[in-house]
Design an enzyme around this catalytic site. Structure first.
Site, PDB file in Angstrom:
ATOM      1  N   GLU A  66       0.858  -1.182   0.000  1.00  0.00           N
ATOM      2  CA  GLU A  66       0.000   0.000   0.000  1.00  0.00           C
ATOM      3  C   GLU A  66       0.891   1.228   0.000  1.00  0.00           C
ATOM      4  O   GLU A  66       1.949   1.236   0.634  1.00  0.00           O
ATOM      5  CB  GLU A  66      -0.923   0.034   1.224  1.00  0.00           C
ATOM      6  CG  GLU A  66      -1.785   1.291   1.263  1.00  0.00           C
ATOM      7  CD  GLU A  66      -2.850   1.282   2.350  1.00  0.00           C
ATOM      8  OE1 GLU A  66      -3.683   2.193   2.358  1.00  0.00           O
ATOM      9  OE2 GLU A  66      -2.840   0.357   3.173  1.00  0.00           O
ATOM     10  N   CYS A 275      -6.419   1.131   3.069  1.00  0.00           N
ATOM     11  CA  CYS A 275      -7.274   2.306   3.205  1.00  0.00           C
ATOM     12  C   CYS A 275      -7.209   3.200   1.976  1.00  0.00           C
ATOM     13  O   CYS A 275      -8.121   3.976   1.716  1.00  0.00           O
ATOM     14  CB  CYS A 275      -6.872   3.075   4.453  1.00  0.00           C
ATOM     15  SG  CYS A 275      -7.208   2.188   5.992  1.00  0.00           S
ATOM     16  N   ASN A 406     -12.513  -2.959   1.583  1.00  0.00           N
ATOM     17  CA  ASN A 406     -11.435  -3.011   2.567  1.00  0.00           C
ATOM     18  C   ASN A 406     -11.876  -2.334   3.860  1.00  0.00           C
ATOM     19  O   ASN A 406     -12.182  -1.146   3.866  1.00  0.00           O
ATOM     20  CB  ASN A 406     -10.191  -2.291   2.025  1.00  0.00           C
ATOM     21  CG  ASN A 406      -9.082  -2.188   3.059  1.00  0.00           C
ATOM     22  OD1 ASN A 406      -8.340  -3.132   3.282  1.00  0.00           O
ATOM     23  ND2 ASN A 406      -8.965  -1.034   3.703  1.00  0.00           N
ATOM     24  N   GLU A 407     -11.971  -3.093   4.924  1.00  0.00           N
ATOM     25  CA  GLU A 407     -12.191  -2.571   6.280  1.00  0.00           C
ATOM     26  C   GLU A 407     -13.420  -1.675   6.388  1.00  0.00           C
ATOM     27  O   GLU A 407     -13.407  -0.655   7.099  1.00  0.00           O
ATOM     28  CB  GLU A 407     -10.957  -1.824   6.775  1.00  0.00           C
ATOM     29  CG  GLU A 407      -9.761  -2.714   6.974  1.00  0.00           C
ATOM     30  CD  GLU A 407      -8.607  -2.006   7.699  1.00  0.00           C
ATOM     31  OE1 GLU A 407      -8.813  -0.894   8.210  1.00  0.00           O
ATOM     32  OE2 GLU A 407      -7.514  -2.592   7.750  1.00  0.00           O
TER      33      GLU A 407
END
Length: 851
Positions: A66, A275, A406-407
């Protein structure tokens, strides 16, 4: 809470304990090890070499990239010029301007002006800014005027005699052309290379290239681009790449970083986040929506680099997309890893809670995902397969797995959108494994809800993420023992212990033995984050650290590398004795805190179980009994209460009492005055960062939980959807008895828990790697582990290959010293049964050849 999966038996193996039938029948019972006062603890380890455990996929361990911690631009992406297209701005970071990293320069009496403009003369619609240089015609034939770029970190790192490829897009309004010069120099202007002369001709954008060869080695060079004469010169995409990139690729990767990743032997590469994927707006980079804070969209990142979009990075800086989807796929192929891209699901995560309700936008993102599969796998006759071929890769990349989301913190909203993605992908590409997720933590209401939705829908694979304390990792080795063998498989996409000390790496190694033992459930796993600039980072821990010319692996890197290069292809059932457990009561002082909130506390009372008063404070005499942490919050007595008034301050803990207190009741009145969250009441406080606290109205006042902090991390022990009202006074009571805690809110029982899970420091797993048995032992304690090992077969070579990571628990690898490095040797005396003493604070791999 984790999902309540049932334990199942398969082929005579108890998956929760990995005992084959012969072991289960009593070959070795699991009894506590014996402690030796000399600092040695005795253990037994029995292997059932004839039994068959779960198969281990070659892709079990991989890496997750990332663009956090400046991992891409200035990191893995080998471009040496920072802000090469003059696109930096306050949308990226409040301190940025279009001339960040650039300075004006002049010599020989030349003058002029520079200005970053976005006008009709721009390079293209996506690369909008460019540098306009107005030359005044002063300085005669030798004077030069232009700009200098300072690169990343301390400057541009150069090696004497190496080749560096320069390029620039330029145009001039002078009919005779403008003479442009590029050179590398020191900060004081000393030129380090022979000047590269380029004649810019014509008032249309043209790319010019050349090579610079430095005469010295330095880490603080600058790139100067200057011109002589008069007229208007326009510059864009000013670039400098080392010729020696990874695999020699143009627009390539920094070699030392790529080589360290490749040395891990990763089975997959997850990208581009994180993120980074599902935060920001969801507008396309299309006029008139020149939105600089939007979700990561893969189509922005492919094609010629000068035509790619730029974006404000979620982590507070600029991202150029020079490292884009094509480069990710190419890198995965170069290191022999399965590519695993993640696309946004139009529900934000990572602390943002927003779902995009726009059917047309959802439809477009789903189509973008189908186009991504075509870009990766489609024939050159397809539109996106042709785009891949035009970029230099006619052969398909072989995409098999794809993550959606994602999350996300809104489980139902996420899953509704995930279902639409899944339906469309399965209809056109049933061969693709679609990965869902379980939110941002290892347990809790979001985790439970998403696992329930995923299980009921028969999802193939669920992505779990968690960053916890070393103790949590030592306590949760058995986490996956009880997962349903018939349910969704697990992709542990992000995990780490919260620091980079060897103690953290040891706890991760202990946990990894449980991942391997459950290889039939945990199909993929990747530590995170992967890369971090030592001078600019948002997150610790990290696996590989770097500056502008050096890189080094953390202690966790050494652990990951050892496991990833010695995985094997099948688990061999085994069992070890446990460590004698000494578990006393919860002890500690009490505390009060806030997080981005102003709150008032009053009538604090701590009473021992026998009725004795340990502390009573209504703050009429001030707050002299309370100890604040310097620099955290603004605490003062106001109107007879103890008040923290700084709404921006986080973790403002103040404490009172004795760290030796046990078996007590804490009572306090708490009132939220203003701010984003509620309040926190601490107990069992034994020092800064070592406590329990009841976090009421946390996470933006969306839920409440009891958290245990220690060793630089936190873990959630209990959670409830309680939110806190501003201006209302709450009666709080915490009852501590032994290791059991019961909590009351306004006289009603809110919840209870018993914190009695053992943090086992001695963990092991055995795998078979073709003809070898690989015995992997983690000893995360101060005592050596004298271990009687029964390999379960006499058909073994008399010697074994021994690889050990050993050191002080506080050891940290740095640029100048890496105390935690593998040590290899040959161990004689191998037989069916033999004794070996595993050092304190160590990870040991014994590779035994079986005949």
């Amino acid at each position: 809470m984790r999902p309540r999966h049932r334990t199942t038996r398969r082929a005579g193996v108890l998956t929760g304990g990995l005992l084959a039938g012969s072991l289960a029948a009593g070959l070795l019972t699991q009894t506590p090890a014996a402690a030796d006062p000399a600092g040695v603890t005795d253990y037994t380890l029995a292997v059932d070499a004839a039994a068959t455990g779960p198969a281990i996929d070659p892709t079990q361990y991989g890496v997750f990239f990332e663009d956090i911690n400046n991992a891409a631009d200035g990191g893995l992406y080998a471009e040496l010029v920072q802000n090469r297209s003059f696109e930096f701005g306050p949308a990226d970071n409040r301190s940025y301007t279009p001339l960040t990293s650039w300075q004006q320069t002049a010599s020989g009496g030349a003058t002029g002006t520079v200005k970053v403009v976005d006008d009709a003369e721009r390079l293209n619609e996506r690369n909008r800014n460019h540098l306009r240089v107005d030359l005044a015609g002063t300085g005669g034939t030798t004077g030069r005027f232009g700009v200098v770029n300072s690169g990343y970190g301390a400057g541009i790192a150069l090696t004497e005699g190496r080749r560096y490829d320069f390029s620039v897009w330029a145009r001039t309004d002078r009919p005779a052309g403008t003479r442009l010069t590029a050179d590398l120099r020191t900060a004081d202007g000393t030129v380090l290379t022979a000047p590269l002369g380029i004649t810019v001709r014509g008032d249309r954008w043209t790319k010019y290239t050349g090579t610079l060869v430095p005469k010295v080695t330095t880490t603080a060079a600058r790139l100067a681009v200057t011109a002589a004469g008069s007229g208007t010169l326009r510059l864009d995409m000013v670039s400098l790449f080392p010729r020696d990139t990874y695999k020699g690729r143009a627009n390539g990767l920094r070699k030392d970083l790529a080589e360290k990743i490749a040395a891990l032997n990763p089975g997959f590469l997850r990208f581009p986040g994180g993120c980074l994927v599902n935060t920001g707006s969801h507008y396309a980079y299309e006029a008139p929506n020149w939105e600089r804070r939007r979700s990561y969209q893969w189509k922005d990142t492919v094609g010629p680099v000068e035509q790619r979009a730029v974006n404000a990075n979620f982590w507070g800086y600029h991202q150029s997309y020079g490292l884009g989807y094509y480069e990710y796929f190419q890198f995965a192929e170069d290191i022999g890893a399965m590519p695993l891209p993640v696309v946004p699901a139009l529900v934000t995560g990572c602390g943002q809670n927003q779902a995009t309700d726009d059917p047309a936008l959802l439809k477009r993102h789903i189509q973008d995902t189908l186009d991504l599969i075509e870009f990766a796998n489609g024939p050159v006759t397809s539109p996106w397969g042709r785009k891949r071929a035009e970029m230099g890769h006619p052969k398909p990349f072989g995409l098999t797995h794809l993550g959606v989301g994602n999350e996300e913190n809104l489980p139902d909203a996420f899953f509704a959108r995930f279902t639409e993605f899944r339906k469309a992908i399965e209809a056109e590409h049933p061969e693709i494994t679609i990965v869902s997720n379980s939110g941002p933590a290892s347990e809790g209401a979001t985790f439970d809800r998403l696992w329930d939705l995923n299980r009921r829908a028969g999802v193939d694979m669920v992505d779990e993420h968690y960053y916890n304390s070393p103790q949590w990792f030592l306590e949760n080795n058995d986490r996956y023992d009880s997962y349903d063998r018939n349910g969704p498989k697990v992709f542990l996409g992000e995990y780490a212990s919260r620091d980079n000390r060897f103690a953290n790496a040891l706890s991760e190694a202990a946990f990894m033995t449980g991942l391997e033992r459950n290889a039939d459930v945990v199909k993929l796993a990747s530590y995170a984050p992967l890369l971090a600039d030592v001078d600019k980072n948002q997150w610790r821990p990290d696996m590989i650290w770097f500056d502008n010319h050096r890189s080094w692996g953390s202690t966790s890197y050494e652990v990951q590398k050892l496991f990833m290069n010695n995985t094997g292809d099948r688990v061999v059932p085994s069992r070890a004795s446990t460590t004698p457990s000494v578990s006393g009561p919860i002890t500690g002082a009490v505390g009060l805190s806030t997080w981005a909130t102003s709150a008032a506390y009053d009538d604090v009372e701590v009473t021992a179980a026998n009725g004795d008063t340990l502390l009573k404070d209504d703050f009429t005499a001030g707050a002299s009994r309370w100890t604040p942490v310097a620099g955290r919050g603004t605490w003062a007595v106001q109107d007879g209460a103890y008040v923290q008034t700084d709404e921006a301050a986080e973790d403002t803990l103040v404490t009172a009492g004795d760290p030796g207190w046990q078996d007590y009741d804490l009572k306090v009145k708490a009132t939220k005055k203003s701010g984003k969250e509620g309040f926190l009441v601490a107990f069992g406080v034994r020092g800064t960062g070592n406590h329990y606290w009841w976090n009421l109205g946390g996470w933006g006042n969306t839920r409440s939980a009891v958290e245990k902090a220690g060793d630089g991390g936190k873990q959630t022990l209990l959670e409830h959807p309680t939110t806190i009202e501003t201006g209302r006074t709450y009666d709080i009571r915490v009852q501590v008895r032994g290791r059991q805690v019961t909590l009351y809110l306004d006289g009603q029982k809110w919840g209870s828990f018993t914190d009695d899970k053992a943090a086992e420091p001695f963990r092991q797993v055995v795998t078979r790697d073709k003809g070898d048995l690989v015995v992997k032992v983690v000893n995360a304690q101060a005592a050596a582990a004298r271990t009687t090992i029964d390999l379960g077969t006499s058909k073994v070579a008399p010697t074994a290959r021994l690889t050990t990571l050993e050191g002080a628990p506080d050891a940290v690898n740095s640029a100048d010293a890496q105390p935690i490095r593998p040590r290899t040797s040959t161990l004689p005396g191998i037989a069916r049964t033999f004794t070996y003493t595993f050092p304190a604070h160590s990870v040991t791999f014994l590779r035994v050849e079986t005949r």
